[in-house]
Design a protein around this motif. Structure first.
Motif, short mmCIF file in Angstrom:
data_model
loop_
_atom_site.label_atom_id
_atom_site.label_comp_id
_atom_site.label_asym_id
_atom_site.label_seq_id
_atom_site.Cartn_x
_atom_site.Cartn_y
_atom_site.Cartn_z
N GLN A 65 54.59 79.90 100.57
CA GLN A 65 53.36 79.10 100.48
C GLN A 65 53.21 78.10 101.62
OE1 GLN A 65 54.03 78.09 96.10
NE2 GLN A 65 51.79 78.22 96.25
N CYS A 110 47.36 78.11 91.08
CA CYS A 110 48.30 78.22 92.20
C CYS A 110 47.78 77.39 93.37
CB CYS A 110 48.43 79.69 92.62
SG CYS A 110 49.65 79.96 93.92
N LEU A 111 48.70 76.68 94.01
CA LEU A 111 48.30 75.83 95.15
C LEU A 111 47.71 76.68 96.28
CD1 LEU A 111 51.35 73.39 95.26
CD2 LEU A 111 49.03 72.85 94.52
N HIS A 153 56.80 82.09 87.94
CA HIS A 153 55.68 81.97 88.87
C HIS A 153 56.22 81.80 90.30
CE1 HIS A 153 51.55 80.33 90.03
NE2 HIS A 153 52.31 79.98 91.07
N HIS A 157 56.45 84.53 93.77
CA HIS A 157 55.97 84.28 95.13
C HIS A 157 56.96 84.86 96.16
CE1 HIS A 157 52.29 82.00 94.87
NE2 HIS A 157 52.82 81.04 94.15
NI NI Z 1 51.79 79.45 93.08
#
Ligand code: NI
Ligand SMILES: OCN(O)CCCc1ccccc1
Length: 183
Positions: A65, A110-111, A153, A157
């Motif tokens: 991310q 989610c960011l 979660h 990723h």
């Molecule tokens: Ni996320």
């Protein structure tokens, strides 16, 4: 300091790749990055700092991310049973899980996703995770409830899986088979 400018969004292919194992002992650079990821979570949960820097609150963050395809995650939250979780982890791995499923009745966000994606996200109700923590200790965590949801979660990723990949396309709010709401 990590801000929202450092967080890649859902169109970025890095979010759909399998991230690479971190060679241990970790480099100082990787340790610093993991520390920064944990700091982002703490900052994002501090009203004043989050407002000042425009941080979206997060309970977890995975290295892809922030554009780094490495198997590193950070989590920082209190579970509903008041247990606190604050970890920076290298190479987390789910080594066992329940057959029983669970989901957050609020759905997930989610960011890296700047939109609401409604629907239940079925996950394992209980998982056992092995990982190496930021101080190079091998740890084993038996997780259930909200903690199990968050860790799944984040580990998703690292495998290029987004929360919305689990939502039933035809019936987003179908109660998953033998699943119970966590909250
Ligand atoms: Ni996320
Ligand atoms: O990957 C972290 N993330 O995008 C922040 C939100 C994390 C999260 C939100 C809802 C349920 C579980 C985990």
């Amino acid at each position: 300091m990590i801000t929202m400018d450092d967080i890649v969004r859902e169109e970025n292919p890095i979010l759909y790749q399998v991230a690479k194992e971190v060679t241990l002992p970790a480099s100082q650079e990787d340790i610093d990055t993991l520390q920064d990821m944990l700091m982002y979570l703490k900052n994002s949960q501090d009203e004043e700092i989050a407002t000042k820097y425009g941080l979206r609150p997060g309970v977890g963050l995975a290295a892809p991310q922030i554009g780094l395809s490495k198997r590193m995650i950070a989590v920082h939250f209190d579970d509903f049973d008041e247990k606190s979780y604050s970890y920076g982890l290298f190479n987390p791995k789910i080594i066992s899980h329940s057959v029983e499923k669970a989901y957050l009745s609020t759905g997930e966000g989610c960011l890296s996703v700047d939109r609401e994606v409604p629907g239940y996200v079925p996950r394992y109700a209980r998982i056992t995770v092995k990982a190496t923590d930021i101080d190079e200790n091998e740890i084993k965590l038996r997780l259930r409830g909200f903690a199990a949801i968050v860790f799944q979660h984040e580990i998703d990723h690292l495998n290029g899986v987004m929360f919305f990949d689990h939502i039933d396309k035809d019936d987003p709010f179908k109660i998953p088979e033998d699943a119970k709401p966590v909250d």
